[in-house]
Write an enzyme that holds these catalytic residues in place. Structure first.
Site: not given
Length: 462
Positions: A38, A182, A441
Protein backbone atom coordinates in the site's frame (compact mmCIF):
# COMPACT_ATOMS: atom_id res chain seq x y z
CA UNK A 1 -13.32 -19.55 -4.87
CA UNK A 2 -14.70 -19.47 -1.35
CA UNK A 3 -12.63 -17.93 1.46
CA UNK A 4 -13.03 -17.45 5.17
CA UNK A 5 -11.70 -13.91 4.74
CA UNK A 6 -11.03 -11.48 1.91
CA UNK A 7 -9.14 -8.27 2.66
CA UNK A 8 -9.51 -5.38 0.22
CA UNK A 9 -6.30 -3.32 0.35
CA UNK A 10 -2.77 -4.48 1.20
CA UNK A 11 -1.39 -1.58 3.21
CA UNK A 12 -0.10 -2.02 6.76
CA UNK A 13 -3.66 -2.64 7.93
CA UNK A 14 -4.67 -5.05 5.20
CA UNK A 15 -1.60 -7.24 4.82
CA UNK A 16 -1.09 -7.53 8.59
CA UNK A 17 -4.74 -8.54 9.01
CA UNK A 18 -4.33 -11.15 6.27
CA UNK A 19 -1.21 -12.65 7.87
CA UNK A 20 -2.80 -12.82 11.32
CA UNK A 21 -5.90 -14.44 9.81
CA UNK A 22 -3.77 -17.07 8.11
CA UNK A 23 -1.93 -17.75 11.38
CA UNK A 24 -5.31 -18.38 12.99
CA UNK A 25 -6.27 -20.92 10.33
CA UNK A 26 -8.54 -18.80 8.13
CA UNK A 27 -8.39 -19.35 4.38
CA UNK A 28 -7.47 -15.84 3.27
CA UNK A 29 -7.13 -13.73 0.14
CA UNK A 30 -6.06 -10.13 -0.31
CA UNK A 31 -7.07 -7.76 -3.10
CA UNK A 32 -4.65 -5.03 -4.25
CA UNK A 33 -4.90 -2.72 -7.27
CA UNK A 34 -1.32 -1.37 -7.18
CA UNK A 35 1.64 -2.72 -5.19
CA UNK A 36 1.61 -4.90 -2.11
CA UNK A 37 2.30 -2.84 0.99
CA UNK A 38 0.00 0.00 0.00
CA UNK A 39 0.84 3.67 0.40
CA UNK A 40 2.99 3.21 3.52
CA UNK A 41 5.54 0.86 2.00
CA UNK A 42 5.46 2.31 -1.52
CA UNK A 43 4.64 6.02 -1.21
CA UNK A 44 4.69 6.92 2.45
CA UNK A 45 6.45 5.78 5.61
CA UNK A 46 9.31 3.80 4.07
CA UNK A 47 10.50 5.79 1.02
CA UNK A 48 10.23 9.08 2.91
CA UNK A 49 12.48 7.70 5.64
CA UNK A 50 14.98 6.66 2.98
CA UNK A 51 15.00 10.23 1.63
CA UNK A 52 15.27 11.68 5.12
CA UNK A 53 18.26 9.42 5.81
CA UNK A 54 19.97 10.85 2.73
CA UNK A 55 19.34 14.35 4.10
CA UNK A 56 20.74 13.34 7.49
CA UNK A 57 23.89 11.89 5.90
CA UNK A 58 24.35 15.07 3.86
CA UNK A 59 24.08 17.17 7.02
CA UNK A 60 26.57 14.93 8.84
CA UNK A 61 29.06 15.41 6.03
CA UNK A 62 28.58 19.18 6.04
CA UNK A 63 29.19 19.26 9.80
CA UNK A 64 31.96 16.66 9.88
CA UNK A 65 34.45 19.25 11.12
CA UNK A 66 32.42 19.51 14.35
CA UNK A 67 33.45 15.91 15.04
CA UNK A 68 37.10 16.39 14.11
CA UNK A 69 36.74 14.90 10.63
CA UNK A 70 38.00 16.63 7.50
CA UNK A 71 36.15 15.96 4.25
CA UNK A 72 36.06 17.61 0.85
CA UNK A 73 33.17 19.48 -0.68
CA UNK A 74 29.86 17.64 -0.98
CA UNK A 75 26.74 17.98 -3.06
CA UNK A 76 23.37 16.27 -3.36
CA UNK A 77 22.80 13.93 -6.30
CA UNK A 78 19.04 14.44 -6.18
CA UNK A 79 18.24 11.84 -8.79
CA UNK A 80 20.31 9.24 -6.94
CA UNK A 81 18.57 9.93 -3.62
CA UNK A 82 15.19 9.45 -5.30
CA UNK A 83 16.42 6.22 -6.92
CA UNK A 84 17.66 4.88 -3.59
CA UNK A 85 14.32 5.59 -1.90
CA UNK A 86 12.46 3.75 -4.67
CA UNK A 87 14.80 0.75 -4.34
CA UNK A 88 14.14 0.65 -0.59
CA UNK A 89 10.38 0.78 -1.20
CA UNK A 90 10.56 -1.91 -3.88
CA UNK A 91 12.52 -4.16 -1.55
CA UNK A 92 9.92 -3.79 1.19
CA UNK A 93 7.08 -4.51 -1.24
CA UNK A 94 8.85 -7.68 -2.36
CA UNK A 95 9.15 -8.60 1.30
CA UNK A 96 5.35 -8.43 1.62
CA UNK A 97 5.06 -10.64 -1.48
CA UNK A 98 7.24 -13.20 0.29
CA UNK A 99 5.08 -12.98 3.42
CA UNK A 100 1.95 -13.63 1.37
CA UNK A 101 3.47 -16.79 -0.10
CA UNK A 102 4.87 -17.91 3.25
CA UNK A 103 1.44 -17.59 4.86
CA UNK A 104 -0.41 -19.15 1.89
CA UNK A 105 -2.46 -16.02 1.24
CA UNK A 106 -3.90 -15.67 -2.26
CA UNK A 107 -3.13 -12.31 -3.85
CA UNK A 108 -5.84 -11.06 -6.23
CA UNK A 109 -4.69 -8.18 -8.41
CA UNK A 110 -7.30 -5.57 -9.26
CA UNK A 111 -9.81 -3.14 -7.77
CA UNK A 112 -12.07 -4.74 -5.18
CA UNK A 113 -15.70 -3.85 -4.51
CA UNK A 114 -18.44 -5.19 -2.26
CA UNK A 115 -21.08 -6.89 -4.38
CA UNK A 116 -23.81 -8.28 -2.18
CA UNK A 117 -23.59 -10.43 0.93
CA UNK A 118 -20.25 -12.20 1.16
CA UNK A 119 -19.23 -11.29 -2.39
CA UNK A 120 -16.23 -9.27 -3.59
CA UNK A 121 -16.03 -8.24 -7.22
CA UNK A 122 -12.54 -7.60 -8.57
CA UNK A 123 -11.91 -5.67 -11.79
CA UNK A 124 -8.41 -6.37 -13.11
CA UNK A 125 -6.36 -3.80 -15.00
CA UNK A 126 -7.13 -5.55 -18.31
CA UNK A 127 -10.86 -5.14 -17.74
CA UNK A 128 -11.62 -8.70 -16.65
CA UNK A 129 -14.13 -8.92 -13.80
CA UNK A 130 -14.36 -11.83 -11.37
CA UNK A 131 -16.33 -12.49 -8.21
CA UNK A 132 -15.07 -14.14 -5.03
CA UNK A 133 -16.97 -15.26 -1.97
CA UNK A 134 -16.00 -15.00 1.68
CA UNK A 135 -17.66 -15.33 5.08
CA UNK A 136 -15.87 -12.18 6.22
CA UNK A 137 -14.67 -9.13 4.27
CA UNK A 138 -12.32 -6.46 5.67
CA UNK A 139 -12.14 -3.08 3.97
CA UNK A 140 -8.65 -1.61 4.29
CA UNK A 141 -8.57 0.79 1.34
CA UNK A 142 -6.59 3.58 3.01
CA UNK A 143 -6.38 7.22 1.99
CA UNK A 144 -4.86 9.69 -0.44
CA UNK A 145 -3.60 13.26 -0.38
CA UNK A 146 -6.47 15.60 0.46
CA UNK A 147 -7.30 18.32 -2.06
CA UNK A 148 -8.67 21.70 -1.03
CA UNK A 149 -10.96 23.59 -3.45
CA UNK A 150 -8.49 26.48 -3.58
CA UNK A 151 -5.44 24.20 -3.81
CA UNK A 152 -6.07 21.83 -6.71
CA UNK A 153 -3.18 19.51 -7.47
CA UNK A 154 -1.92 19.38 -11.05
CA UNK A 155 0.90 16.96 -10.03
CA UNK A 156 3.48 19.29 -11.59
CA UNK A 157 3.48 22.66 -9.85
CA UNK A 158 0.95 21.90 -7.12
CA UNK A 159 1.74 18.44 -5.80
CA UNK A 160 0.92 15.93 -3.08
CA UNK A 161 3.23 13.63 -1.17
CA UNK A 162 3.52 11.06 -3.96
CA UNK A 163 4.91 13.55 -6.44
CA UNK A 164 7.16 15.06 -3.73
CA UNK A 165 9.00 11.73 -3.58
CA UNK A 166 9.75 11.48 -7.28
CA UNK A 167 10.31 15.02 -8.55
CA UNK A 168 12.54 14.97 -11.65
CA UNK A 169 14.80 17.69 -10.22
CA UNK A 170 15.33 19.50 -6.96
CA UNK A 171 13.22 22.68 -6.92
CA UNK A 172 14.87 25.95 -6.04
CA UNK A 173 11.94 26.99 -3.90
CA UNK A 174 8.89 25.35 -2.34
CA UNK A 175 5.86 26.40 -0.35
CA UNK A 176 4.58 23.65 1.95
CA UNK A 177 0.93 24.07 2.92
CA UNK A 178 0.23 22.30 6.19
CA UNK A 179 2.61 21.50 9.04
CA UNK A 180 1.59 18.06 10.20
CA UNK A 181 4.06 15.19 10.02
CA UNK A 182 4.02 15.00 6.20
CA UNK A 183 4.48 18.73 5.68
CA UNK A 184 7.24 19.11 8.26
CA UNK A 185 9.18 16.06 7.07
CA UNK A 186 9.23 17.29 3.48
CA UNK A 187 10.03 20.84 4.59
CA UNK A 188 13.07 19.57 6.50
CA UNK A 189 14.10 17.26 3.65
CA UNK A 190 14.05 19.83 0.88
CA UNK A 191 15.58 22.54 3.03
CA UNK A 192 18.47 20.18 3.88
CA UNK A 193 18.96 19.58 0.14
CA UNK A 194 19.15 23.33 -0.52
CA UNK A 195 15.60 24.27 -1.52
CA UNK A 196 14.24 27.56 -0.14
CA UNK A 197 11.26 26.37 1.91
CA UNK A 198 8.30 28.25 3.38
CA UNK A 199 5.76 26.45 5.59
CA UNK A 200 2.23 27.87 5.78
CA UNK A 201 0.06 26.67 8.67
CA UNK A 202 -3.58 27.67 9.25
CA UNK A 203 -3.42 27.16 13.02
CA UNK A 204 -1.34 29.07 15.57
CA UNK A 205 1.41 26.44 15.94
CA UNK A 206 3.17 24.05 13.60
CA UNK A 207 2.65 20.33 14.28
CA UNK A 208 -0.59 21.47 15.96
CA UNK A 209 -1.44 18.08 17.49
CA UNK A 210 1.75 18.14 19.56
CA UNK A 211 2.32 19.75 22.96
CA UNK A 212 2.70 23.52 22.56
CA UNK A 213 6.21 23.55 24.04
CA UNK A 214 7.30 20.97 21.47
CA UNK A 215 5.71 22.96 18.64
CA UNK A 216 7.41 26.19 19.65
CA UNK A 217 10.80 24.55 20.12
CA UNK A 218 10.57 22.87 16.71
CA UNK A 219 9.59 26.17 15.08
CA UNK A 220 12.66 27.87 16.57
CA UNK A 221 14.95 25.09 15.35
CA UNK A 222 13.47 24.98 11.82
CA UNK A 223 13.78 28.76 11.51
CA UNK A 224 17.41 28.46 12.59
CA UNK A 225 17.87 25.89 9.81
CA UNK A 226 16.59 28.44 7.30
CA UNK A 227 12.93 27.44 6.89
CA UNK A 228 10.40 30.27 6.87
CA UNK A 229 7.42 29.53 9.14
CA UNK A 230 4.06 31.28 8.68
CA UNK A 231 1.44 30.33 11.28
CA UNK A 232 -2.15 31.60 11.61
CA UNK A 233 -2.01 31.93 7.82
CA UNK A 234 -4.31 30.67 5.09
CA UNK A 235 -3.56 29.95 1.43
CA UNK A 236 -6.38 31.59 -0.52
CA UNK A 237 -5.28 30.78 -4.06
CA UNK A 238 -2.40 29.58 -6.24
CA UNK A 239 -1.69 30.99 -9.69
CA UNK A 240 0.33 28.48 -11.74
CA UNK A 241 0.18 30.31 -15.09
CA UNK A 242 3.74 31.69 -14.91
CA UNK A 243 7.14 30.12 -14.45
CA UNK A 244 6.73 30.42 -10.69
CA UNK A 245 3.62 29.68 -8.64
CA UNK A 246 2.13 32.77 -7.02
CA UNK A 247 0.67 31.75 -3.67
CA UNK A 248 -1.73 34.23 -2.09
CA UNK A 249 -1.57 33.90 1.69
CA UNK A 250 -3.84 35.68 4.14
CA UNK A 251 -2.06 36.45 7.42
CA UNK A 252 -3.04 38.28 10.60
CA UNK A 253 -1.50 41.47 9.20
CA UNK A 254 -2.75 41.30 5.62
CA UNK A 255 -2.20 39.41 2.39
CA UNK A 256 1.15 38.27 1.02
CA UNK A 257 2.13 36.81 -2.34
CA UNK A 258 4.74 34.06 -2.12
CA UNK A 259 6.58 32.81 -5.20
CA UNK A 260 7.86 29.26 -5.52
CA UNK A 261 8.68 26.66 -8.15
CA UNK A 262 6.55 24.04 -6.41
CA UNK A 263 3.68 24.07 -3.92
CA UNK A 264 3.31 20.95 -1.77
CA UNK A 265 -0.18 20.39 -0.40
CA UNK A 266 0.14 18.58 2.93
CA UNK A 267 -3.25 19.33 4.44
CA UNK A 268 -4.15 15.80 5.45
CA UNK A 269 -5.71 12.82 3.70
CA UNK A 270 -9.03 11.86 2.12
CA UNK A 271 -10.36 8.35 2.61
CA UNK A 272 -10.67 5.90 -0.26
CA UNK A 273 -14.31 4.92 0.28
CA UNK A 274 -15.68 5.80 -3.16
CA UNK A 275 -16.51 3.01 -5.57
CA UNK A 276 -16.06 0.12 -3.13
CA UNK A 277 -19.74 -0.78 -2.85
CA UNK A 278 -20.64 0.89 0.43
CA UNK A 279 -23.80 2.53 -0.87
CA UNK A 280 -24.98 -0.59 -2.68
CA UNK A 281 -24.56 -2.81 0.36
CA UNK A 282 -25.81 -0.27 2.92
CA UNK A 283 -22.59 0.16 4.90
CA UNK A 284 -22.95 3.27 7.05
CA UNK A 285 -20.50 6.16 6.79
CA UNK A 286 -20.16 9.42 8.68
CA UNK A 287 -18.15 12.42 7.45
CA UNK A 288 -16.02 10.35 5.11
CA UNK A 289 -15.37 7.48 7.53
CA UNK A 290 -16.89 4.01 7.76
CA UNK A 291 -18.80 3.57 11.02
CA UNK A 292 -17.52 0.60 13.06
CA UNK A 293 -17.69 -0.74 16.62
CA UNK A 294 -14.74 -1.49 18.93
CA UNK A 295 -13.89 -4.58 16.88
CA UNK A 296 -14.30 -2.92 13.45
CA UNK A 297 -17.62 -4.49 12.56
CA UNK A 298 -19.79 -2.34 10.30
CA UNK A 299 -23.59 -2.36 10.42
CA UNK A 300 -23.56 -5.00 7.67
CA UNK A 301 -22.97 -8.54 8.89
CA UNK A 302 -19.67 -9.98 7.71
CA UNK A 303 -18.22 -6.61 6.62
CA UNK A 304 -15.46 -4.89 8.62
CA UNK A 305 -13.31 -1.80 8.13
CA UNK A 306 -9.89 -0.77 9.48
CA UNK A 307 -7.18 1.85 8.98
CA UNK A 308 -7.51 5.32 7.55
CA UNK A 309 -11.15 4.79 6.54
CA UNK A 310 -12.38 4.50 10.15
CA UNK A 311 -12.34 6.92 13.06
CA UNK A 312 -8.97 7.24 14.78
CA UNK A 313 -5.42 8.28 14.01
CA UNK A 314 -4.47 7.71 10.34
CA UNK A 315 -1.17 5.98 11.11
CA UNK A 316 0.35 2.77 9.79
CA UNK A 317 0.85 1.19 13.20
CA UNK A 318 -2.74 1.99 14.16
CA UNK A 319 -4.03 0.24 11.03
CA UNK A 320 -1.88 -2.82 11.80
CA UNK A 321 -3.17 -3.01 15.37
CA UNK A 322 -6.76 -2.61 14.17
CA UNK A 323 -6.28 -5.38 11.62
CA UNK A 324 -4.97 -7.80 14.26
CA UNK A 325 -7.75 -6.91 16.72
CA UNK A 326 -10.41 -7.32 14.04
CA UNK A 327 -9.15 -10.70 12.84
CA UNK A 328 -8.68 -12.09 16.34
CA UNK A 329 -12.30 -11.22 17.12
CA UNK A 330 -13.43 -12.89 13.88
CA UNK A 331 -11.47 -16.02 14.84
CA UNK A 332 -13.18 -16.24 18.23
CA UNK A 333 -10.40 -14.91 20.43
CA UNK A 334 -11.00 -12.24 23.08
CA UNK A 335 -8.83 -9.22 22.14
CA UNK A 336 -9.11 -5.99 24.10
CA UNK A 337 -10.32 -2.89 22.27
CA UNK A 338 -7.50 -0.52 21.27
CA UNK A 339 -6.76 2.38 23.62
CA UNK A 340 -6.60 5.31 21.21
CA UNK A 341 -5.15 7.53 23.92
CA UNK A 342 -2.00 5.39 23.99
CA UNK A 343 -1.05 5.64 20.33
CA UNK A 344 2.54 6.80 19.65
CA UNK A 345 3.04 9.60 17.12
CA UNK A 346 6.36 10.36 15.41
CA UNK A 347 7.64 13.04 13.04
CA UNK A 348 10.98 12.32 11.39
CA UNK A 349 12.40 15.78 10.80
CA UNK A 350 15.68 16.72 12.48
CA UNK A 351 15.44 16.90 15.40
CA UNK A 352 12.70 14.29 15.59
CA UNK A 353 9.54 14.67 17.64
CA UNK A 354 7.67 11.87 19.37
CA UNK A 355 4.67 11.79 21.68
CA UNK A 356 2.03 9.64 23.33
CA UNK A 357 -0.96 10.39 25.54
CA UNK A 358 -2.20 13.71 26.86
CA UNK A 359 -0.55 17.02 26.14
CA UNK A 360 -0.26 19.25 29.20
CA UNK A 361 -3.15 21.40 27.94
CA UNK A 362 -5.38 18.39 27.20
CA UNK A 363 -4.67 16.83 30.61
CA UNK A 364 -5.73 20.01 32.39
CA UNK A 365 -8.83 20.30 30.19
CA UNK A 366 -9.69 16.70 31.15
CA UNK A 367 -9.72 17.76 34.81
CA UNK A 368 -6.36 16.45 35.97
CA UNK A 369 -4.12 18.29 38.40
CA UNK A 370 -0.75 17.63 36.82
CA UNK A 371 2.90 17.29 37.69
CA UNK A 372 5.21 18.12 34.77
CA UNK A 373 8.85 17.10 34.50
CA UNK A 374 11.34 18.18 31.83
CA UNK A 375 14.90 17.23 31.08
CA UNK A 376 16.94 18.99 28.36
CA UNK A 377 19.31 17.02 26.18
CA UNK A 378 21.87 19.76 26.81
CA UNK A 379 22.32 18.08 30.22
CA UNK A 380 22.68 14.59 28.72
CA UNK A 381 26.19 13.16 28.43
CA UNK A 382 25.26 10.91 25.50
CA UNK A 383 23.60 13.79 23.65
CA UNK A 384 26.66 15.98 24.16
CA UNK A 385 28.96 13.21 22.91
CA UNK A 386 26.74 12.72 19.87
CA UNK A 387 26.61 16.45 19.11
CA UNK A 388 22.83 16.38 19.52
CA UNK A 389 22.09 18.67 22.45
CA UNK A 390 18.94 20.26 21.03
CA UNK A 391 15.58 19.37 22.51
CA UNK A 392 14.12 17.89 25.67
CA UNK A 393 11.84 15.25 27.18
CA UNK A 394 8.61 16.36 28.86
CA UNK A 395 6.52 13.97 30.97
CA UNK A 396 3.10 14.61 32.47
CA UNK A 397 1.69 12.85 35.54
CA UNK A 398 -1.53 13.00 37.51
CA UNK A 399 -0.64 14.71 40.77
CA UNK A 400 -3.17 12.72 42.81
CA UNK A 401 -2.34 9.13 41.90
CA UNK A 402 0.90 9.40 39.93
CA UNK A 403 -0.71 8.11 36.72
CA UNK A 404 1.53 8.58 33.68
CA UNK A 405 -0.56 10.81 31.41
CA UNK A 406 1.71 11.74 28.51
CA UNK A 407 5.19 11.96 27.04
CA UNK A 408 6.48 14.56 24.59
CA UNK A 409 9.99 14.62 23.16
CA UNK A 410 12.02 16.59 20.69
CA UNK A 411 15.58 15.57 19.92
CA UNK A 412 17.89 13.19 18.11
CA UNK A 413 16.44 9.69 17.68
CA UNK A 414 13.55 10.26 20.12
CA UNK A 415 11.24 8.19 17.90
CA UNK A 416 13.25 5.15 19.04
CA UNK A 417 12.87 6.18 22.69
CA UNK A 418 9.10 6.55 22.69
CA UNK A 419 8.14 2.87 22.94
CA UNK A 420 9.31 2.81 26.58
CA UNK A 421 6.64 5.38 27.39
CA UNK A 422 3.94 3.51 25.46
CA UNK A 423 4.68 0.32 27.42
CA UNK A 424 4.86 2.21 30.72
CA UNK A 425 1.43 3.74 30.12
CA UNK A 426 0.01 0.38 29.01
CA UNK A 427 1.23 -1.20 32.26
CA UNK A 428 -0.07 1.76 34.29
CA UNK A 429 3.36 2.67 35.62
CA UNK A 430 3.55 5.60 38.03
CA UNK A 431 6.09 8.39 38.05
CA UNK A 432 7.95 6.89 40.99
CA UNK A 433 8.15 3.49 39.28
CA UNK A 434 9.76 5.17 36.28
CA UNK A 435 12.22 7.01 38.51
CA UNK A 436 13.23 3.75 40.20
CA UNK A 437 13.61 1.88 36.89
CA UNK A 438 17.37 2.04 36.35
CA UNK A 439 18.30 3.33 32.90
CA UNK A 440 21.63 2.55 31.21
CA UNK A 441 24.32 5.22 31.11
CA UNK A 442 25.22 6.92 28.90
CA UNK A 443 22.08 6.88 26.79
CA UNK A 444 19.60 9.39 25.45
CA UNK A 445 16.85 7.38 27.18
CA UNK A 446 18.17 8.45 30.59
CA UNK A 447 16.35 11.70 29.88
CA UNK A 448 13.04 9.87 30.43
CA UNK A 449 14.04 8.77 33.93
CA UNK A 450 15.40 12.26 34.69
CA UNK A 451 12.24 13.97 33.42
CA UNK A 452 10.14 11.75 35.69
CA UNK A 453 12.43 12.64 38.59
CA UNK A 454 12.10 16.34 37.76
CA UNK A 455 8.31 16.09 38.06
CA UNK A 456 8.78 14.96 41.69
CA UNK A 457 11.67 17.24 42.64
CA UNK A 458 14.21 14.41 42.57
CA UNK A 459 16.16 15.17 39.40
CA UNK A 460 19.91 14.62 39.81
CA UNK A 461 21.56 16.13 36.74
CA UNK A 462 19.89 19.53 36.59
Amino acid sequence: MNYDLIVIGSGPGGYVAAIRASQLGLKTAIVERESLGGICLNWGCIPTKALLKSAEVFEYINHAADFGIKVGSSEVDFEATIKRSRLVADGMSKGVQFLMKKNKIDVITGTGKLKGKGVVEVASNNGEVKQFEAKHIILATGGRSRELPNLKQDNKKVIGYRQAMVLPKKPGSMVVVGSGAIGIEFAYLYNAFGTKVTVVEFLDNIVPLEDEEISKQLARILKKQGITIMTASNVESVDTSGDLCKVQVKTATGTEILEAEVVLSAVGISTNIEGIGLEETGVKTDRGKVVVDDFYRTNVEGVYAIGDIVKGQALAHVASAEGITCVEKIAGLTPHPIDYNNIPACTYCSPEIASVGYTEKAAKEAGYEVKVGKFPFSASGKASAAGAKEGFVKLIFDAKYGEFLGAHMIGHNVTEMLAECVVARKLEATGHEMIKSIHPHPTMSEAIMEAAADAYGEVIHL
